[in-house]
Design an enzyme around this catalytic site. Sequence first.
Site, PDB file in Angstrom:
ATOM      1  N   LYS A  22      -5.071 -11.595   4.156  1.00  0.00           N
ATOM      2  CA  LYS A  22      -5.224 -10.377   3.673  1.00  0.00           C
ATOM      3  C   LYS A  22      -4.632  -9.322   4.746  1.00  0.00           C
ATOM      4  CE  LYS A  22      -4.786  -6.917   1.319  1.00  0.00           C
ATOM      5  NZ  LYS A  22      -3.453  -6.491   0.376  1.00  0.00           N
ATOM      6  N   PHE A  31      -2.057  -8.665  -3.527  1.00  0.00           N
ATOM      7  CA  PHE A  31      -1.021  -8.315  -2.469  1.00  0.00           C
ATOM      8  C   PHE A  31       0.080  -7.296  -3.182  1.00  0.00           C
ATOM      9  CE2 PHE A  31      -2.287 -12.449  -0.996  1.00  0.00           C
ATOM     10  CZ  PHE A  31      -2.571 -12.095   0.275  1.00  0.00           C
ATOM     11  N   LEU A  32      -0.485  -6.726  -4.171  1.00  0.00           N
ATOM     12  CA  LEU A  32       0.544  -5.659  -5.201  1.00  0.00           C
ATOM     13  C   LEU A  32       0.710  -4.463  -4.121  1.00  0.00           C
ATOM     14  CD1 LEU A  32      -1.317  -3.512  -6.824  1.00  0.00           C
ATOM     15  CD2 LEU A  32      -1.529  -5.426  -8.394  1.00  0.00           C
ATOM     16  N   GLY A  81      12.082   4.571   9.051  1.00  0.00           N
ATOM     17  CA  GLY A  81      11.725   5.659   8.142  1.00  0.00           C
ATOM     18  C   GLY A  81      10.677   6.716   8.992  1.00  0.00           C
ATOM     19  N   LYS A  85     -12.949   8.852 -15.911  1.00  0.00           N
ATOM     20  CA  LYS A  85     -11.721   7.977 -15.998  1.00  0.00           C
ATOM     21  C   LYS A  85     -11.858   6.849 -17.171  1.00  0.00           C
ATOM     22  CE  LYS A  85     -10.565   6.139 -11.693  1.00  0.00           C
ATOM     23  NZ  LYS A  85     -10.559   4.896 -10.727  1.00  0.00           N
ATOM     24  N   LEU A 102      12.046  -4.107   7.162  1.00  0.00           N
ATOM     25  CA  LEU A 102      12.868  -3.806   8.472  1.00  0.00           C
ATOM     26  C   LEU A 102      13.334  -2.410   8.209  1.00  0.00           C
ATOM     27  CD1 LEU A 102      14.121  -7.002   9.835  1.00  0.00           C
ATOM     28  CD2 LEU A 102      12.264  -5.616  10.766  1.00  0.00           C
ATOM     29  N   ASP A 113     -15.919   1.146 -14.674  1.00  0.00           N
ATOM     30  CA  ASP A 113     -15.949   2.053 -13.718  1.00  0.00           C
ATOM     31  C   ASP A 113     -16.953   2.999 -13.706  1.00  0.00           C
ATOM     32  OD1 ASP A 113     -13.392   3.014 -11.647  1.00  0.00           O
ATOM     33  OD2 ASP A 113     -15.031   4.483 -11.891  1.00  0.00           O
ATOM     34  N   CYS A 133      -3.245   1.703   2.519  1.00  0.00           N
ATOM     35  CA  CYS A 133      -3.550   0.157   2.775  1.00  0.00           C
ATOM     36  C   CYS A 133      -3.394  -0.008   4.310  1.00  0.00           C
ATOM     37  CB  CYS A 133      -2.903  -0.618   2.194  1.00  0.00           C
ATOM     38  SG  CYS A 133      -3.321  -0.549   0.355  1.00  0.00           S
ATOM     39  N   LYS A 177       5.673   7.286   0.018  1.00  0.00           N
ATOM     40  CA  LYS A 177       6.696   6.435  -0.761  1.00  0.00           C
ATOM     41  C   LYS A 177       7.099   6.706  -2.084  1.00  0.00           C
ATOM     42  CE  LYS A 177       4.693   2.074  -2.515  1.00  0.00           C
ATOM     43  NZ  LYS A 177       4.612   0.761  -2.377  1.00  0.00           N
TER      44      LYS A 177
HETATM   45  C1  UGA Z   1       1.024  -2.602   0.760  1.00  0.00           C
HETATM   46  C2  UGA Z   1       1.390  -4.111   1.047  1.00  0.00           C
HETATM   47  O1  UGA Z   1       2.803  -4.125   0.993  1.00  0.00           O
HETATM   48  C3  UGA Z   1       1.038  -4.920  -0.345  1.00  0.00           C
HETATM   49  O2  UGA Z   1       1.687  -6.117  -0.181  1.00  0.00           O
HETATM   50  C4  UGA Z   1      -0.456  -4.759  -0.191  1.00  0.00           C
HETATM   51  O3  UGA Z   1      -1.030  -5.396  -1.292  1.00  0.00           O
HETATM   52  C5  UGA Z   1      -1.148  -3.302  -0.355  1.00  0.00           C
HETATM   53  O4  UGA Z   1      -0.577  -2.507   0.876  1.00  0.00           O
HETATM   54  C6  UGA Z   1      -2.598  -3.263  -0.405  1.00  0.00           C
HETATM   55  O5  UGA Z   1      -3.060  -4.020   0.813  1.00  0.00           O
HETATM   56  O6  UGA Z   1      -3.167  -2.844  -0.988  1.00  0.00           O
HETATM   57  P1  UGA Z   1       1.713  -0.403  -0.226  1.00  0.00           P
HETATM   58  O7  UGA Z   1       0.887   0.447   0.687  1.00  0.00           O
HETATM   59  O8  UGA Z   1       1.511   0.051  -1.634  1.00  0.00           O
HETATM   60  O9  UGA Z   1       1.486  -2.084   0.016  1.00  0.00           O
HETATM   61  O10 UGA Z   1       3.196   0.064  -0.016  1.00  0.00           O
HETATM   62  P2  UGA Z   1       4.464  -0.627   0.853  1.00  0.00           P
HETATM   63  O11 UGA Z   1       5.569  -0.890  -0.120  1.00  0.00           O
HETATM   64  O12 UGA Z   1       4.011  -1.883   1.755  1.00  0.00           O
HETATM   65  O13 UGA Z   1       4.646   0.548   1.908  1.00  0.00           O
HETATM   66  C7  UGA Z   1       3.555   0.716   2.782  1.00  0.00           C
HETATM   67  C8  UGA Z   1       4.435   1.901   3.843  1.00  0.00           C
HETATM   68  O14 UGA Z   1       5.440   1.099   4.637  1.00  0.00           O
HETATM   69  C9  UGA Z   1       5.169   3.118   3.202  1.00  0.00           C
HETATM   70  O15 UGA Z   1       4.744   4.161   4.115  1.00  0.00           O
HETATM   71  C10 UGA Z   1       6.535   2.557   3.357  1.00  0.00           C
HETATM   72  O16 UGA Z   1       7.393   3.745   3.337  1.00  0.00           O
HETATM   73  C11 UGA Z   1       6.732   1.997   4.674  1.00  0.00           C
HETATM   74  N1  UGA Z   1       7.536   0.988   4.796  1.00  0.00           N
HETATM   75  C12 UGA Z   1       7.721  -0.009   3.883  1.00  0.00           C
HETATM   76  C13 UGA Z   1       8.653   1.375   5.518  1.00  0.00           C
HETATM   77  O17 UGA Z   1       8.744   2.228   6.421  1.00  0.00           O
HETATM   78  N2  UGA Z   1       9.629   0.414   5.876  1.00  0.00           N
HETATM   79  C14 UGA Z   1       9.704  -0.760   5.088  1.00  0.00           C
HETATM   80  O18 UGA Z   1      10.984  -1.549   5.297  1.00  0.00           O
HETATM   81  C15 UGA Z   1       8.854  -0.988   4.355  1.00  0.00           C
END
Ligand code: UGA
Length: 432
Positions: free
Chosen positions: A207, A152-153, A256, A35, A253, A30, A263, A324
Amino acid sequence: MKICMIGAGYVGLVGGACFADLGNTVYCVDKNKNKISMLNNGEIPIYEPGLNEVVKKNYLSKRLKFTTDLSLAVSSSDIIFICVGTPTSKKNRSADLHFVFKVAAEIAKSIKKFKIIICKSTVPVTTGDKIEKIISKRVNKKLFEVISNPEFLREGEAIRDFRFPDRIVVGSNNKKAINKLKSLYEPLIKKGAKFFSTSRRGAEMIKYASNAFLATKISYINEIANLCEKINVNVEEVSIGIGLDQRIGGRFLRVGPAYGGSCFPKDTKALTVTGEMYNTDLSIIKSVIKSNEKRKILLTTRVKRILSNKIKNKKISFLGVTFKPNTDDMRQSTSLTMIPFLSKNGAKITYYDPTGKKNEFSSLKNVSFCNTIDNACNNADLVIIHTEWEEFKALDFKKLSKKKKFKIFDIRNLYSVKDMKKKGFNYYSIGR
Ligand code: UGA
């Protein structure tokens, strides 16, 4: 294998630590000296459950190294992952790729023997072609191969998602390079991860299309929830009922607030820009973006209604403000719309978040951080459960509201409507 991760953010640091844990030698690079010195001192610059342990273990075993010296890391590695950020551009809705291109030019300077260069950063389709062009200005094409291998994490679940991915997507037409990556990922494939190879542009598209699809699912159920509220139907049962159809699937699904984070908002916007560049109207994604923006306003209006349009001098407590749980990330969190609006309209806001005070609210009038749930809820008129942290899932509301009975707005549907009613609370939730 000898690997280097350029960019020690979520993707680079988690990926680097986990690849080292699989037995590889990994350099995490980095340009941010601060960092790197934190990491070399055993401090983790991001909040991610479980990361500390994996970093520590592999750092001590000398499989994981942190450096600002990109040239050293590149020349010592066979596989180079580009993991730098691609934020939304300050000028428009597109992804800002200047970090990616800068790193590509830097890598080019240090290639003396064959290297596989993998783009893990989320980048618009055709970026791999551009990376290849930049590197080939300095380096013979026989000495490198540019591959797309999107990540995809999820934040907050990153270690688990790295170790147990549903799929590993690799975009390349070069069989040798694909096989090399297959052996790098072999330990995960053995545990059940599907390995899927496609064209480089195909992987880049997968992606964006994945994130946009998940964002669509969330917006879809949130809109259905809006209707459920009006017709006395429980959206949670609708989620289960439709999710049981395997063609739909039950995940993502959960109703919220607006989806947030670094992302979905960024990637949905960038995808519509790609659509425009290639004269393709991605109208579904455009309306998802609109629906998500509207949701922030809709929930704020709901707070007004719950308080009978009298916000001034009302004490409103937020439990959780991050987008989240299990992250300290505030990016695109709905709280960033709700709290400033409510404070501007005269409400007195207190908030508690397990990850502490947030700079985002420090200049706002009448907004203060409390370091316990008790303090935050003390004397409140309304308690808003904004983020579904574990510690909010079994609260003793009777005790918390002993001094003054407050209303509860549970934006994450953590509690049962029936139970809350039985306990005599004025309880509001989503789509129920
Ligand atoms: C998301 C994707 O899930 C990952 O697969 C992807 O790698 C990542 O973006 C990325 O592109 O780097 P992330 O943003 O860390 O991951 O978090 P998520 O758990 O997907 O949640 C995203 C948003 O959706 C949050 O605001 C969460 O509260 C909301 N959410 C998620 C809902 O409102 N309902 C759900 O059922 C799931």
